[in-house]
Structure formats: structure tokens, C-alpha cells
Design a protein around this motif. Structure first.
Motif, mmCIF file in Angstrom:
data_model
loop_
_atom_site.group_PDB
_atom_site.id
_atom_site.type_symbol
_atom_site.label_atom_id
_atom_site.label_comp_id
_atom_site.label_asym_id
_atom_site.label_seq_id
_atom_site.Cartn_x
_atom_site.Cartn_y
_atom_site.Cartn_z
ATOM 1 N N ILE A 16 -5.426 1.677 -6.285
ATOM 2 C CA ILE A 16 -5.129 0.285 -6.588
ATOM 3 C C ILE A 16 -4.092 -0.263 -5.607
ATOM 4 N N SER A 17 -3.200 0.617 -5.186
ATOM 5 C CA SER A 17 -2.168 0.197 -4.246
ATOM 6 C C SER A 17 -2.774 -0.093 -2.873
ATOM 7 N N SER A 18 -3.680 0.778 -2.454
ATOM 8 C CA SER A 18 -4.340 0.533 -1.171
ATOM 9 C C SER A 18 -5.109 -0.774 -1.207
ATOM 10 N N ALA A 59 0.335 -3.559 -6.183
ATOM 11 C CA ALA A 59 1.504 -3.133 -5.428
ATOM 12 C C ALA A 59 2.536 -2.505 -6.354
ATOM 13 N N PRO A 60 3.402 -1.670 -5.802
ATOM 14 C CA PRO A 60 4.527 -1.175 -6.603
ATOM 15 C C PRO A 60 5.354 -2.361 -7.113
ATOM 16 N N ILE A 61 5.993 -2.190 -8.238
ATOM 17 C CA ILE A 61 6.576 -3.369 -8.875
ATOM 18 C C ILE A 61 7.696 -3.968 -8.053
ATOM 19 N N ALA A 91 0.834 -1.210 0.000
ATOM 20 C CA ALA A 91 0.000 0.000 0.000
ATOM 21 C C ALA A 91 0.862 1.251 0.000
ATOM 22 N N PHE A 92 2.074 1.123 -0.517
ATOM 23 C CA PHE A 92 3.049 2.194 -0.348
ATOM 24 C C PHE A 92 2.679 3.441 -1.135
ATOM 25 N N GLU A 93 2.140 3.250 -2.297
ATOM 26 C CA GLU A 93 1.771 4.413 -3.106
ATOM 27 C C GLU A 93 0.425 4.925 -2.622
#
Lengths: 509, 116, 340, 105, 467
Positions: free
Chosen positions: E145-147, E224-226, E138-140
Motif C-alpha cells: 500500500i505504501s508503494s 503513506a506512513p502517517i 513509499a518509505f515502508e
């Protein structure tokens, strides 16, 4: 000769004469990586292929010399432990059959380079892929370790995808995918077969091994043979266009660029027959006896089916592809006949078909390159326009239908003589069916010659077709000479092969 | 007879509240009036929903609390046996607290402790 | 055996008796504390305070209680009825159960579990659920804000309460309240632990005051801004529960402090060791001194803002507390404690 | 140990708790409810550990210690989950599962 | 313990740095983190004695050391590949260091997990390895979509660990201990233990994303971030496989006749579902997600053996898988960072503009598909050999069929890059040093690991510890 030079340069000992067949193409590839543009690429690949051809010729002489003093099954054998715990070795060695096939490969690769002289689109990548394929093929023929063999098998298959996909024509994506998947699927089956052989290779209490010669010493339990023979046979057979699994071949050949078709039909498909012979039948003889009937049916069907398929087609490449199915079906058929003469014929047929079909594809490529069509109904009277190509085409056709004096005759002769040696109604019927395919072959060859080469010129544009260039001539001659040579003087080759068949005869028959 | 005592006290509490409610219901004077049942907002009628998204700072502190409360849960057994264990316990808890303290400083620097 | 009081032989009856006694203590203490608060407030402001009902106004809160009982139990239409009615139970039960583990004397302790202090910490944090429920279920903006503030404040200061108590546990090596008192026969813990113990005590009192939502930490019910905070919508008896519970909680906080820091029912220098029941007196005396202290806070300090409140806890008390814990551990490890 | 209650009854309760948790996880439509279901599962395990320790292996404290750690970890998990849920809520103003399915197969 | 302490010190150093370094100079921390971790990785290769700490709760032997080295190398590659992303997107949000801190915490958790000597350390390690990754997923924070990925990951992970715990509690009930070496002596295949084991397995299966516990995988990978996705798909999965293997081959060995069948079914289901779902994916991250599900299925082939051969092949496969998958993810990340494009169609004609990236991708995909002479072939071949050594020829056959299916979709990507033409292809770009280094390491790994046989022999020697 060449080998001498190379061995001096690279300070390689005499025993490594075979490893060179892997290292030279790899070095060529490395050299190609640093080239720029078409000119450099083709020069480098030509030089590389020339060296390979030289090595192959040198190997033939060296083989005869070595054979005179060395009566082990494989000569020039070398064995390096690779993965200790699986007892995987990098084990190489050749007998007469491999030597012949290596020579075939070297010639076809060189011819392929000449035929691709004007490859404008991504030339560097094209030649690299071509040479990767060649590496796989050479490696396969010299391996006597199942694992190494399997590795080279896959190395030989996978560049086909890119070669067809990038430089192909027509429905190339579909054909490339179909070809790759079917061949890789076959290798999947093959893998199980190989593993089965491996885990049954210690029947007499020895260690598990992948080495063909060592496995040949033990008697694998009959149950295992029964199970793994069909897997191995199909695994290699698909590459040899075994009947129900042949469908990749016409599409693949039709879409592939010329040189690739040549290499594929001329060399790569030989891997199938060679593998069937060397692995499936040699290591699992009882399984071969057990399943004999089944695969005879399949291959005989393939012979007939291919021949009739060729009649029906109008696309030159399809015709040739189906004819390949037919001819290679004959190879498998002959192998399954389980006698010396038929086997000899099968090997000869492999060689002969290799040269012939490569020649065909080269010619088709030239015709297509000039007329931009492969549909025989749109062509006509080419004999007047491009006589050289047409004449060679006729010669190749005659060789293909088994005219005496050409290689095809020797091969088919041997096959049918051998086949008729087998008693029993089943074998007779199968043989007769297969023989009748020769007639059909004659029909479609002559049909093509008649429609395409004879008669009036159908399209006025065809009147001003470009002349045949020197590199095209070289390529064609490279392929034509062996056809004639085998046809005229088959004995030296035949002797070499027959001598190498001894261990097979001892084990299988 | 043992930990049931806790249940007894639980019941006692319930009885106290319920009983007093009952008593109150019994003796109280009742009158009905719709305005009486409105929420109190300094004499105005309420506007808009009450149950809305709340300031996120509250959650932030709740999460921080959760972390530090758990830390206390680990400290309690440690504290009980500290006298017996001695030096090892001291060093270990020092490491534990230093990491936690770093966490606190980190939260501080990141502005998690700022009430805006 | 958890129940340490034995009144009659029948166990069930015994339990009932004990429960009744504690209910009695609960209500009387509550009522008395309310009165005390008002008196103290009056004294601080140089007034007399309640003085009409009964002698010195002693019956004033009784009268208030009667008034509250006789009021109608109303609630708003918009409230979440079930939770709204449930909230008082939480505050009352948690207060009552906390009361039950306090050692009034050696023999007068409803149950003496081996994790007494832990139980107290745990149970005292349940009360806040009641407050949150009440504030939320009322469906009133003041109440909701009050409840949220109460939540954030209680949980924040809970840390300091627990940590300062843990600091003292280092000295006792036990969580059982009776044993904690027993240990103090060698001197009250605040003496045994001297510097860190004093710090812990100060933190405890501040945090305890805040945890009970009392001034100067009473943003929860800050009259000037929130009406009555989380119990805005509660009236009559329902309001009384919160009111009562707040005072009982104050008592509990003071009682814990008395037990942990000042030797519980132990008399100073063991002067009344020969008469055990006098322990009640000492316990209550210490407790009420501390209660008085808390009331003193209320009428002395101005109310904090929410941000100041949180800053105080997270940026001052908590780090200080952690350091204090290490200091205490260091002391205990090297034996720098004072044993009388 | 509680007199009159055997381990089987308690284990039955925890098993029921566990399956309520699993059921809730699979059927609930609200992220917070799902989180609570997970907590049920964890608590079932916690009770299991304590009870098994107390009833079957009272001479060692492994189960009890385990349960303390589970509680701690569960708290951390919840903290993180709530933090992420809040972050999600700030973007889509919803904690419903159906709103979190913009990614499909 | 050296690995754990060293990494912990690095993490704390970074934390201190994060606290005290001024906002505008945070970028230097990125370099510092990568540098420190590189040193840590290098130090990991120094010899370390086998040991056992905390009364057997923490064990380490050479196989575990080796595996930790593998994980280190994998994480180092991920860091190198993510460095650009962090520098360009994250540092400006003043959260760059957090990425490293969380990642390292998770890695410490994995260290503990694979070194565990009892279920408690195992559990704590498991959670410590999972929770930071959920935060990373959930970093971004500005991307929905990240959450979603984060919430899905943490909820499934929580469920998984809960289920696992319940299983552990049942095993504890029957064996009376949480120490592995004590459980081994008393465990028998009674029904309660088997139930416990199955639940426990389910928990870990979530982490390895085996069917039917794979539902979170694709969504989380996509969201998630890649860098995090690659971490999830290789490091996290690898560590979980390793500990599962250790436990199954030691603690639960007496239940082997039970789990053999289970693994058989799960392996088939995982391979088929992973592969078949991968066929229809358009997003590269989802595509790789399903491909990595399928890869997990292959790993089970080694697990089914329960022998030293199985251990060696699995460790070897994981090693190769890390390199291959990271190469693929690295390319996806490079392209995504420069252009924001993640769909397979966007890759059309990539070879024309970015030949080097396409070649890396080609190698990676060949390795994933198992095409010689790149390393993936050897990993897969040995896994199949391991399974065949127990006579599971049918399973091997179906697995190889799956290899063919997987080859199909890997070829789809290759087709897009090499064969298809594109009106507006991804323009040419030059990667920064870190990314190039990250890709280079993976390429070298892919090319060398398979052909260099002493490595396998070394792993095989190490694997003898369990028998």
C-alpha cells in the motif's frame, strides 16, 4: 454579598461584575478537572453554581442601584479590544432583559446540578459539559459584541452533543446529531447574517464594527436589511424552535438526560428569542418590518402546531418538548408584534417558560427515575404514590396553561394584550389563532394530569417508589419559587424589563 | 542550410543500413529450415520465457547513472564559463561537488554499489 | 553555418557529397580497423595474422565483408521483429553522426557546432540503445544478459568519459571542437593541464575502452559464457553492423582523445603549420596510436568480472574523477597551467 | 532559429505533444507508459521554453537555462518513479494500473 | 537565506552521520536530528533582515520568514510525533536517518519555493519539495500500500508539475521573462496568458489537492506512513497555498477578474466534494484526507479576495490548520503505532481506555470543524469575513453549510470515541516522551492561537508587504 467576597478574593474591580459570569464557570470547570469521583464533582459544581446564583442575585440589586444613576442602554459595560483589525471587541454589558435572563440561567443551572445529584456515569465529564454550556449561556447574555455573542452561542450549543450522546437515553446518537447539526446549521445562516451586518455597519462612514450599540447608531441600508434580516432571524430562530426548524427539539429533549433537558429548554432555547430580539430586530428594524408577516405566519403556525403536537404524544418528554415549541413560538410571535406590551410579554414568557419547563423536565426525570417509563398510558395514580412530585407537577401544569397567580398568566396576558393592539386583519387572525392555542394547552396539560396522576395505580411495582430526596426537593423548590414569585409580584420584573425596552422602542417603532 | 546537416547524416546512416540489407537480400543464398529460426541456446531448445524480471542491480545503477549524468549536464556549462567567472564558480562548484560526493559515499555505504 | 566543408556550390548536392564522403570514410576506416585489430592481435601473439588475401592480407576484411553480404539475413521466430531490425540503425547512425563532428583538419569537418564535445558525448550514448534493443528483441537469454551488461557498463563508464572531458573543458573554455584544437596552439592540453590532465587522460582511455565494450571490459559478448552476447541472434550483414560500429566507436573514442588531449590535427611544435592538409596525417597518426593502445589493452589484460568492472568505475574512477575535476578547477583558477 | 519554420508551427507541435501526454496519462494502463506520458509533457515544456527563448527573446537565456533545469529535475523524477515502480513490481509482479487499486473510495 | 543554509547543514550533518556512524548506534541520530531541528526552529524566530539574492531570484521578507517559522514548527511537531515510529520500526531497518534527510530536503525545497523570485527557483523548489515526499510515501518498502501511495504521488506530482511548467512557458511567451517583478510590469489578460495561468494553477491545485485535481489525495494519504501523510496534508499543502497566494496576489493580479470566477467554482467544488466523500470514509487516514481536501476549499475563500486581509487570514488559517490537523494525525499515529488500528470503528470506546488521547482528538476535530473557543473557529471565521468583505455572501453561506456537513463527520469520530461502546476497545497505553510532547504542542496551539489576538495582528502587519 457573594460578589463582594469574590471581588475581594480575586481583587477584581467593580466593573468586572459581568466578566465573573464567564470566569466563575470556567474556574469551576478547572476545579472539576482535578476532582475524582461523583462526590467531589457534584460538590464542586454545586459550590460553583451557588456562587453563580449569588452573583446573579447580586447583579439584580446592583443593576437597580446602577440604573438609578446611569441611564445608558447597557450598564456595567466593559470593552476590551480583541482582534484589532476586525474591530472585534470583548464587549459586555447588561440591561434589564439580560439581567432577568441571567438570573433565570443561574437558577436553572443550580437546579440542574441538584437534579443530577446521582449522576453515576462519568460524573466529572457530565458536570464539566454542563458548566461549559452554562458558560456559553452566561457569555451570550452579557455580550454586546456580535462576534463574542456568536462565539458564546456556539460554545453553548456544542456540549449538547456530548451531553445527549453520552448520558442520554433512547435514540440518543440520532437525536444528538440532529440537534447539533440543525443548531450548527442555524449558526451557519446566522454567521452570514452577522457578517452582512458587520460589513454594512459603516453606512455613515464609520469603521466596521461588531458592537451592537454602535451598529444601532447607524442606519443599515434597506437592501442589506432586507437580505440579512431573515438570515439572522432564522439563525437565532432555530434555537428558539421556529416552526419548520423545530424538529430537533422534541427528539433532543426526549433523548437528553434530565438536567440537560432542563438547561436546554429552560435556558438555551431562550438564546434564540434573545438573539432575535437583540440582534435581528434591534439592528435591522426595517428588515423586521419588511419580513414581519412571513415570520408571524411561521411562529403562529409553530404555536398551534406545538400545541397540537403535544396532544398527540404519549411520551412525557415529547409532550413537554412540543409544549416548548408552542410556548417559544409564542415568544417569537410576540416579538414580531412590534409593540411594547407584547415585547414585555415575550420576555416574561421567556422567563416563565424557562422556569416552568425546567421544572417539568425535572419532574419528568424524577418520575422516570422511579418508574422507568415516560409513557403516560402506562402510568397512573401517581398522586397517591409520590405526592410531592405530583402536586408540583399539577402546579407547574397550571402555571403552564396560564392560570392567574402564576408566571404564565402574566406573560400570556401581556402578549395577547399587546398583540391585539395591532390593527389589521392579518394581525388579528394571527393573534386569534395563537390565542386558541391556550385552549389546546389546557387540554394536553389536563390530559396528562388526568391520565398520569389521577385514577388507579396501574402497576403494582409503583406502590413502593422511593421517597423524594432532599436534593430533589431543593432543585424543585428552586424552580417553583420564581414561578410563583413572578405570578404574584410581577411588577418589579416588569419594570426592569419595560425600562430596558426603551431603546428598542426608539429604534424599531 | 544549417542544422539540416544532422538530418542528412541521419538519412545517410539509414541508407547505409537499408542499402546493405537490400544488397544482402539480393545476392544471398536462401534456404529454409525450421531449426534455423529457433533462438540459440548452445544447441538446446529454449526453456521458459526469456523476458523475465531482471536483476534489480541493473536498475539501481541506471538510477545512479541518471543522477550523476545530470550532474555532468550541470558541470558542462560551468566548465565552459569557469575561466571567466573564477573564484565564485570554484566555491560554488565545490559545494555542489561536496554534496554530490556525499551522495556517492552514501550510496556506497548503503551498499548500492555492491554487485551481488 | 554548420557545414564547414564546401565542395560544390549547390547546397543540397554539397550535402550529399559530404554524406557520401563520410560513408566512404566510415566503411573504409571500419574495414581497416578490423584488419588492424587482427594484425595487432597476431603480433602480440607472435603470429603473422591474415596474410593470404591481397598483399599482407590487406584485402582480408574486404573478403570477409563480401562473405557477410552474401549470407542470408535470418532472425528467430520469437524475436520482436520490429525492434530486432531497428537495433542496427541505432548503432550505425550514432557512430556516423559522431564521426561527422570530428575535425580531421582545419577544413575537413562535416559540421562544427558550438556544442561539439557535448554533442559527441550525447550521441555516443545513443549507441547503447541499439545494443539494448538488439539484445532484448532477440528473445535469447544470452543476448538479453549481454545487453543488460552492456547497458550497465556503458552508462557507468559514460560518466567517467564525460567527466574527464569536462575536466579538459575547464582549460579550453569552449565546447566547439575546432576551438578546442585552436586553444592547443599554446601546447597540447595534456601538457597545459599536466598532472590533472594526465589523470583525466588515463581515466578517459580506461572508460572509453569500457564504453566501447572492448576487452578487458567485454562481458557484453564474453564468448566463454554468453556465446556472442547481445548479437548472438544477429548474423550476416546485421551482425556486420554491430561489428563495424564497434570498431568505428573505438576510432571515435581515440579521435576524441586525440582532439582533446593531443591537439587534434596540430603538428607537434607546429612543424607543419605551413601545409594545412597535413593535419589529416597528424590527426590520424595520433588517433591510430591511441587505437593501438586500446588494442594493446585488449591483448594484455584479462577480462574483468561484472562486479569488478562496476567497482572500478564507481568506487575508483568516479571519485577520482571528481577530485581531479576540483584539482583542475583549482589549477585553472590560480593559473598553474603551462602555456608554451 | 530554423529557417522556414515559424514559432507557430513549433508551438503547435509542442501543444500536440502536451496533449498527447495528458491523454496518455489519463488513458494508459501501464505505470511505465504513464511515466512516459509525463515525460512527454515535460519535454513539450522544454521545447516550448527553448523555442520561445530563441524566437521571441533571443537576447536573454532564461528559457534555455530553464529547460536545462527541467531536464535535470525530470531525470530525478524519473529515477525516483522507476525506483518506486520497481519496488512495487517486486511485491505484486505487475506494473498495471488496475493492480494498484486496492484502495478504493 | 539563513533558513536554507542552516537546514542544509543539518541535513548534510545527518548524512555524514548516517555514513559514518555504526549501524547499532543509529538510534542516537534520531535524537540528534530532532534536537538539531528544534534548534533550527528556535533560531528561525530570531530577527532576520529582508533581502533579495541572486538578482532577485530569491526573495525574503518578514512574511516569508514568518511562514517558514510556521512550517518549521509544523515539521518539528511531525518529527516529534513520528519519532516513536522511527525508533520502533525504521531504525531497525537501518533507514531512520533517511527519513529525516528526505523530510529536511523537502522542507528546503519549500523554503526555496516560497522565497522564489522567479519561476525557475519556484519550479526547482516545487520539485525539491515534492520528490522526497514521494520517496517518503513509499518509505515502508515492505508494504504494498505504501508503494502504491508513492507511485501515485509521484506520478500525479510529475503530471502536475508538467502541466504547471507548460503554463509557465506560455506566460514566459507572453511576458518575456521568468522574473516575477518583471512579469508584473508587462502582464495583461490576453488569452495566451490566461491559458498559461490556468495551467499553472492546475499544477499547484494538484499540490493543494483542489477538486478536480484531488484524486491522488486519499490513496496517498492512506498508503503513506502517517508522519508523511501529516506532512503532506499540512506542510506541503500550506507551502503550496502560500506561494499560490503570493503569485496570484502579485504576479497574476492583473488577471484577477479571470481567476476570481475560477476560484469561486473550485472553492465550492472542493468543499462539497471533500466533505461529501469524507462522510463515507471508514479509515481514519482517508477520512482526514478528504477532510483536508475540504479544508483546502475553505482556504480558497481567503484567496478570492486578493487583498491584504486575504493574505493575513490565509496565513493565520494555515497556522491554525497545521496545529489542528497535526493533533488529529498525531492521535491516529499514536494509536496506529501501538495497535495497528486505523479504522473509525476501532475508535469506539476510546475515551474509556485512553481519555487523554480522546480529548486531544476532540480538540483537534473541534478545531478542524471550527467550533469555538478552539483556534479553528477563529481561522474559519476570519476566512469567511475575508470572503464576505468582497461581497461573496452566497459563497460564504455555502461554505458555512459545508462547515455544518463537516461537523457531521467530525462528530462521527467523536461519537465513536465518547458515545459508542466497544467489546474490545483499544487497550490503555502510555505514549513515549516525544509523542506526548508533539501532542502537547498541538494542544497548546489549538487552545491558545485563537484566543491570543496579537498573533493575528502581527500576521496582518506582515501581510502588508505585498500591497
Amino acid at each position: 454579598m457573594t460578589f463582594f467576597v469574590i471581588s475581594k478574593v480575586f481583587r477584581i474591580k467593580n466593573m468586572d461584575i459581568l466578566s465573573l459570569f464567564v470566569t466563575v464557570p470556567v474556574l469551576t470547570i478547572v476545579a472539576l478537572v482535578f476532582t475524582k469521583g461523583l462526590k467531589q464533582a457534584r460538590i464542586v459544581s454545586m459550590v460553583g453554581s451557588f456562587i453563580q446564583l449569588g452573583m446573579a442575585i447580586n447583579l439584580v440589586f446592583a443593576y437597580f442601584k446602577e440604573r438609578a444613576i446611569n441611564d445608558s442602554i447597557m450598564v456595567f459595560a466593559k470593552d476590551v479590544v480583541w482582534f484589532k483589525h476586525f474591530n472585534i471587541h470583548y464587549a459586555i454589558g447588561v440591561d434589564g432583559i439580560s439581567v432577568a435572563l441571567l438570573l433565570l440561567s443561574a437558577i436553572v443551572v443550580l437546579a440542574g446540578v441538584f437534579i443530577s445529584w446521582k449522576m453515576e456515569n462519568l460524573p466529572k465529564e457530565f458536570f464539566i459539559s454542563l458548566l461549559v454550556l452554562a458558560t456559553g449561556v452566561y457569555g451570550f447574555f452579557i455580550s454586546i459584541d456580535l462576534f463574542t455573542m456568536f462565539v458564546f452561542y456556539e460554545i453553548a450549543v456544542i456540549p449538547m452533543y456530548l451531553l445527549i450522546g453520552i448520558w442520554g437515553t433512547g435514540p440518543k446518537e440520532y437525536s444528538a446529531m440532529k440537534l447539533t447539526l440543525m443548531l450548527m446549521g442555524a449558526s451557519a445562516v446566522l454567521l452570514v447574517g452577522i457578517l452582512g451586518i458587520y460589513f454594512n455597519s459603516n453606512a455613515t462612514g464609520g469603521a466596521l464594527t461588531f458592537n451592537i450599540l454602535e451598529i444601532a447608531q447607524v442606519n443599515i441600508p434597506f437592501e442589506a436589511q432586507k437580505l440579512f434580516f431573515p438570515l439572522t432571524f432564522i439563525g437565532f430562530g432555530v434555537l428558539g424552535a421556529l416552526f419548520p426548524f423545530h424538529s430537533w427539539s422534541p427528539d433532543g429533549h426526549a433523548s437528553a438526560p434530565t438536567a440537560v433537558s432542563m438547561l436546554h429548554a429552560g435556558v438555551l432555547m431562550k438564546l434564540g428569542g434573545y438573539g432575535v430580539f437583540r440582534v435581528a430586530m434591534f439592528l435591522l428594524p426595517e428588515g423586521a418590518m419588511h419580513w414581519d408577516w412571513f415570520f408571524i405566519i411561521l411562529s403562529a403556525t409553530g404555536v398551534i402546531y406545538g400545541a397540537f403536537g403535544a396532544i398527540k404524544q404519549t411520551d412525557l418528554k415529547y409532550i413537554n418538548a412540543y409544549s416548548s415549541v408552542s410556548h417559544l413560538g409564542m415568544v417569537l410571535f410576540a416579538l414580531l408584534m412590534l409593540n411594547k406590551t407584547a415585547w414585555n410579554g415575550a420576555i416574561l414568557q421567556s422567563l416563565s417558560h424557562g422556569f416552568m419547563t425546567a421544572l417539568f423536565f425535572a419532574l419528568i426525570g424524577m418520575i422516570y427515575g422511579r418508574t422507568h417509563t415516560r409513557d403516560i398510558t402506562k402510568l397512573g395514580g401517581l398522586l397517591k404514590v409520590i405526592p410531592f412530585i405530583s402536586v408540583v407537577y399539577v402546579i407547574a401544569g397550571l402555571a403552564s396553561l396560564g392560570l392567574p397567580g402564576f408566571s404564565g398568566f402574566v406573560a400570556e396576558m401581556n402578549i395577547f394584550v399587546g398583540a391585539f393592539q395591532n390593527e389589521g386583519l392579518f394581525y388579528r387572525v394571527a393573534t386569534i389563532i395563537s390565542v386558541s392555542a391556550i385552549v389546546v394547552t389546557a387540554v394536553y396539560i389536563l390530559r396528562v394530569v388526568g391520565i398520569m396522576l389521577m385514577g388507579p395505580v396501574k402497576n403494582q411495582e409503583f406502590l413502593n417508589l422511593p421517597k423524594v430526596t432532599w436534593y430533589e426537593r431543593t432543585g424543585i423548590l428552586l424552580l417553583l419559587i420564581p414561578i410563583v414569585a413572578i405570578g404574584v409580584a410581577p411588577l418589579w420584573l416588569s419594570d426592569m424589563i419595560l425600562a430596558s425596552l426603551e431603546p428598542f422602542i426608539q429604534r424599531v417603532l | 542550410m544549417g542544422s539540416e546537416a544532422i538530418i542528412v547524416f541521419l538519412l545517410a546512416g539509414i541508407v547505409l543500413v537499408a542499402g546493405a540489407n537490400f544488397l544482402s537480400n539480393l545476392i544471398s543464398h536462401k534456404s529454409d529450415n525450421p531449426q534455423k529460426r529457433e533462438p540459440y541456446e548452445s544447441g538446446m531448445t529454449t526453456v521458459g520465457p526469456t523476458w523475465v524480471q531482471f536483476k534489480v542491480g541493473y536498475y539501481l545503477f541506471a538510477i545512479l547513472f541518471l543522477i550523476f549524468d545530470i550532474e555532468v549536464a550541470f558541470l558542462i556549462p560551468w566548465a565552459v564559463v569557469f575561466k571567466e567567472v573564477g573564484a565564485v564558480a570554484f566555491i560554488e562548484i565545490l559545494v555542489f561537488l561536496v554534496i554530490l560526493g556525499l551522495g556517492l559515499v552514501y550510496a556506497w555505504k548503503k551498499g548500492a554499489l555492491k554487485w551481488e | 553555418m554548420i557545414l564547414s566543408i564546401n565542395i560544390v556550390n549547390n547546397s543540397i548536392l554539397n550535402m550529399l557529397m559530404i554524406a557520401l564522403i563520410y560513408l566512404g570514410i566510415f566503411s573504409v576506416a571500419g574495414l581497416f580497423l578490423v584488419l588492424l585489430e587482427r594484425k595487432v592481435a597476431a603480433w602480440f601473439q607472435l603470429r603473422i595474422g591474415p596474410n593470404r588475401v591481397g598483399p599482407w592480407g590487406l584485402l582480408q576484411t574486404m573478403a570477409d565483408a563480401l562473405k557477410l553480404v552474401s549470407k542470408e539475413l535470418t532472425g528467430t521466430v520469437k524475436a520482436d521483429k520490429f525492434l530486432y531490425n531497428l537495433a542496427p540503425y541505432f548503432v550505425i547512425i550514432s557512430a556516423l553522426m559522431a564521426l561527422a563532428v570530428l575535425p580531421f583538419t582545419q577544413d575537413f569537418q562535416a559540421f562544427d557546432i558550438n556544442i561539439g564535445l557535448f554533442f559527441l558525448i550525447a550521441i555516443s550514448s545513443i549507441g547503447v540503445i541499439g545494443i539494448l534493443l538488439g539484445g532484448w528483441a532477440s528473445n535469447n537469454k544470452f543476448a538479453l544478459i549481454g545487453a543488460m551488461r552492456s547497458g550497465v557498463q556503458t552508462i557507468s563508464y559514460e560518466l567517467s568519459v564525460s567527466l574527464s572531458l569536462v575536466t579538459m573543458v575547464l582549460l579550453t573554455g569552449t565546447l566547439q571542437l575546432s576551438e578546442i584544437v585552436e586553444v592547443q596552439k599554446n601546447g597540447w592540453l595534456i601538457v597545459q593541464g599536466h598532472i590533472p590532465a594526465v589523470i583525466a587522460f588515463m581515466i578517459y582511455m580506461i572508460a572509453g575502452t569500457a564504453e566501447t565494450n572492448r576487452a578487458p571490459f567485454d562481458m557484453v559478448e564474453a564468448e566463454s559464457e554468453l556465446g556472442a552476447g547481445f548479437h548472438t541472434e544477429y548474423s550476416g550483414m546485421k551482425f556486420a553492423y554491430f561489428f563495424l560500429a564497434e570498431f568505428i566507436n573505438m576510432f571515435i573514442i581515440a579521435a576524441i582523445a586525440a582532439t582533446v588531449f593531443f591537439g587534434g590535427w596540430l603538428s607537434p611544435f607546429g612543424i607543419t603549420d605551413s601545409i594545412p592538409w597535413l593535419g589529416v596525417f597528424w590527426f590520424l597518426a595520433k588517433t591510430f596510436v591511441l587505437v593501438f593502445l586500446m588494442m594493446w589493452f585488449r591483448w594484455t589484460f584479462p577480462r574483468l568480472r561484472v562486479d569488478q568492472l562496476l567497482t572500478l568505475e564507481w568506487k575508483y574512477l568516479l571519485p577520482l574523477n571528481l577530485l581531479n575535476l576540483v584539482l583542475m578547477a583549482f589549477m585553472v583558477w590560480l593559473g598553474f597551467t603551462i602555456q608554451l | 532559429m530554423i529557417a522556414g519554420i515559424s514559432i507557430y508551427e513549433i508551438l503547435t507541435v509542442t501543444s500536440i505533444l502536451f496533449f498527447i501526454g495528458v491523454y496518455g496519462f489519463l488513458t494508459r494502463k501501464n505505470l511505465i507508459s504513464i511515466l512516459m506520458s509525463v515525460e512527454l509533457i515535460l519535454n513539450a515544456s522544454v521545447i516550448n521554453f527553448v523555442v520561445i527563448n530563441k524566437y521571441l527573446y533571443p537576447d536573454m537565456l532564461q528559457g534555455v537555462i530553464f529547460s536545462i533545469f527541467i531536464i535535470a529535475v525530470a531525470a530525478a523524477e524519473t529515477a525516483l518513479a522507476v525506483a518506486i515502480i520497481i519496488n512495487l513490481y517486486r511485491q505484486i509482479a505487475s506494473v498495471e494500473v488496475k493492480d494498484t487499486e486496492i484502495m478504493k473510495y | 537565506m539563513r533558513y536554507e543554509i542552516l537546514l542544509l547543514v543539518i541535513t548534510l550533518l545527518l548524512l555524514v552521520g548516517e555514513i559514518f556512524i555504526h549501524k547499532n548506534k543509529k538510534e542516537s541520530l534520531v535524537h540528534l536530528a530532532i534536537f538539531l531541528f528544534a534548534i533550527h526552529t528556535a533560531v528561525g524566530f530570531l530577527k532576520l533582515e529582508e533581502s533579495s539574492l541572486f538578482g532577485g531570484s530569491f526573495q525574503s521578507n518578514n512574511l516569508i520568514h514568518f511562514f517558514k517559522n510556521i512550517l518549521n514548527v509544523g515539521v518539528l511537531i511531525i518529527l516529534l510525533q513520528s519519532a516513536d515510529w522511527i525508533q520502533e520500526k525504521i531504525v531497525s531497518q537501518n533507514r531512520g536517518t533517511e527519513f529525516f534527510i528526505l523530510l529536511f530536503s523537502s522542507l528546503i525545497g519549500m523554503y526555496f519555493m516560497i522565497s522564489s523570485g522567479d519561476f525557475l527557483i519556484f519550479y526547482i523548489g516545487l520539485e525539491l519539495s515534492t520528490l522526497p515526499v514521494a520517496a517518503l510515501a513509499a518509505f515502508e518498502v515492505s508494504k504494498r500500500i505504501s508503494s502504491e501511495a508513492g507511485i501515485k504521488l509521484i506520478l500525479s506530482a510529475a503530471l502536475a508539475s508538467g502541466v504547471s511548467l507548460f503554463g509557465i512557458s506560455l506566460v514566459y511567451a507572453t511576458s518575456g521573462s521568468i522574473f516575477f517583478n518583471e512579469i508584473i510590469t508587462v502582464i495583461t489578460a490576453n488569452s495566451l496568458t490566461v491559458l498559461g495561468f490556468v495551467l499553472f494553477f492546475a499544477g499547484l491545485a494538484f499540490k493543494i489537492s483542489l477538486v478536480p485535481f484531488h484524486f491522488w489525495t486519499a490513496d496517498v494519504y492512506e498508503g503513506a506512513p502517517i508522519g508523511v501523510t501529516s506532512y503532506l496534508s499540512v506542510i506541503s499543502k500550506g507551502a503550496a497555498v502560500f506561494i499560490l497566494m503570493i503569485l496570484m496576489f502579485s504576479v497574476f493580479k492583473p488577471l484577477m477578474h479571470v481567476w476570481e470566477h475560477m476560484i469561486y467554482v473550485v472553492a465550492l467544488a472542493t468543499m462539497f466534494i471533500g466533505n461529501l466523500f469524507a462522510l463515507r470514509q471508514k479509515n481514519m487516514k482517508r477520512f482526514l484526507a478528504f477532510s483536508s481536501i475540504a479544508q483546502a476549499g475553505f482556504i480558497l475563500l481567503g484567496l478570492i479576495t486578493g487583498t491584504q486581509l486575504g493574505i493575513a487570514t490565509i496565513v493565520y488559517f494555515v497556522l491554525i490548520y497545521i496545529f489542528s490537523n497535526l493533533a488529529a494525525f498525531g492521535v491516529v499515529q499514536a494509536i496506529s503505532l501501538k495497535t495497528g488500528k486505523e479504522n473509525m470503528d476501532d475508535y469506539n470506546g476510546l475515551y474509556q481506555t485512553n481519555p487523554n488521547l480522546s480529548l486531544v482528538m476532540l480538540l483537534a476535530l473541534f478545531s478542524l470543524a471550527g467550533i469555538p473557543p478552539v483556534a479553528g473557529f477563529f481561522g474559519k471565521f476570519f476566512l469567511f469575513t475575508a470572503a464576505a468583505s468582497k461581497g461573496y455572501y452566497l459563497l460564504v453561506f455555502l461554505a458555512v453549510v459545508n462547515v455544518t456537513i463537516s461537523l457531521y463527520y467530525y462528530l462521527l469520530v467523536i461519537r465513536a470515541m465518547f458515545i459508542r461502546k466497544n467489546e474490545n476497545p483499544i487497550p490503555f497505553f502510555k505514549n513515549k516522551l516525544y509523542m506526548r510532547l508533539g501532542l502537547l504542542i498541538t494542544v497548546v496551539g489549538i487552545l491558545v492561537l485563537g484566543l491570543y489576538s496579537p498573533l493575528y495582528d502581527y500576521i496582518y502587519e506582515l501581510s502588508s508587504v505585498l500591497n
